[in-house]
Design a protein around this motif. Structure first.
Motif, short mmCIF file in Angstrom:
data_model
loop_
_atom_site.label_atom_id
_atom_site.label_comp_id
_atom_site.label_asym_id
_atom_site.label_seq_id
_atom_site.Cartn_x
_atom_site.Cartn_y
_atom_site.Cartn_z
N MET A 34 0.84 -1.20 0.00
CA MET A 34 0.00 0.00 0.00
C MET A 34 0.87 1.24 0.00
O MET A 34 1.94 1.27 0.63
N GLY A 35 0.38 2.26 -0.68
CA GLY A 35 1.14 3.51 -0.73
C GLY A 35 0.24 4.72 -0.59
O GLY A 35 -0.97 4.65 -0.83
N TRP A 36 0.85 5.80 -0.17
CA TRP A 36 0.19 7.11 -0.14
C TRP A 36 0.97 8.06 -1.05
O TRP A 36 2.21 8.13 -0.96
N ARG A 45 2.13 13.66 -9.50
CA ARG A 45 1.81 12.96 -8.26
C ARG A 45 3.11 12.62 -7.54
O ARG A 45 4.05 12.09 -8.13
N GLU A 46 3.12 12.87 -6.25
CA GLU A 46 4.35 12.76 -5.45
C GLU A 46 4.22 11.67 -4.40
O GLU A 46 3.20 11.56 -3.71
N PHE A 47 5.26 10.87 -4.28
CA PHE A 47 5.30 9.81 -3.27
C PHE A 47 5.34 10.41 -1.87
O PHE A 47 6.07 11.36 -1.60
N THR A 68 3.46 8.92 9.71
CA THR A 68 3.61 7.50 10.01
C THR A 68 2.55 6.70 9.26
O THR A 68 1.36 6.99 9.38
N ILE A 69 3.01 5.71 8.51
CA ILE A 69 2.08 4.83 7.81
C ILE A 69 1.92 3.55 8.61
O ILE A 69 2.87 3.07 9.24
N SER A 70 0.72 3.00 8.60
CA SER A 70 0.47 1.74 9.28
C SER A 70 -0.69 1.03 8.56
O SER A 70 -1.40 1.64 7.78
N ARG A 71 -0.81 -0.24 8.86
CA ARG A 71 -1.90 -0.99 8.25
C ARG A 71 -2.54 -1.91 9.28
O ARG A 71 -1.86 -2.41 10.18
N TYR A 94 -3.76 10.51 -2.16
CA TYR A 94 -4.29 9.31 -2.79
C TYR A 94 -3.69 8.06 -2.15
O TYR A 94 -2.49 8.00 -1.87
N CYS A 95 -4.54 7.08 -2.00
CA CYS A 95 -4.13 5.76 -1.56
C CYS A 95 -3.94 4.87 -2.79
O CYS A 95 -4.69 4.99 -3.77
N ALA A 96 -2.95 3.99 -2.75
CA ALA A 96 -2.67 3.10 -3.87
C ALA A 96 -2.34 1.70 -3.37
O ALA A 96 -1.86 1.54 -2.24
#
Length: 122
Positions: A34-36, A45-47, A68-71, A94-96
């Motif tokens: 998963m990415g934002w 579009r920027e990472f 902070t990213i989490s899942r 955006y979520c990917a």
């Protein structure tokens, strides 16, 4: 086919915090990286951040130490906690998702959400 729905965007003052959520359906969430990403009008579009199946994470230099990213695989949801927000963080986020790809390039991801607006006022 994976569907992604982002939420949690809004208007916040500089220095404030927001938590974005991305709910996934239609696939086995735990098997997807998963990415934002974020985008402002007129720019590419920027990472922002990404998280792999096993939990390995990556961040853009501009957000390290603040985001902070989490899942949560049980909830089929990925989160982006954003602290110490700056006006330059203003963008559509955006979520990917992708089963095979991962990383900082948008082309690595096959599935995208519709985006959620984040506006940081100075």
């Amino acid at each position: 086919q994976v569907q992604l729905v982002e939420s949690g965007g809004g208007l916040v003052q500089a220095g404030g915090s927001l938590r974005l959520s991305c709910a996934a359906s239609g696939g086995t969430f735990s098997s997807y990286a998963m990415g934002w990403f974020r985008q402002v009008p007129g720019k590419e579009r920027e990472f922002v951040s990404a998280i792999r199946i096993g939990g390995w994470t990556d961040y853009a230099d501009s957000v390290k130490g603040r985001f902070t990213i989490s899942r949560d695989n049980a909830k089929n949801t990925v989160y982006l906690r954003m602290n110490s927000l700056k006006p330059e963080d203003t963008a559509v986020y955006y979520c990917a998702a992708d089963r095979a790809g991962w990383g900082s390039l948008p082309v690595k991801y096959n599935y995208w959400g519709q985006g959620t607006q984040v506006t940081v006022s100075s």
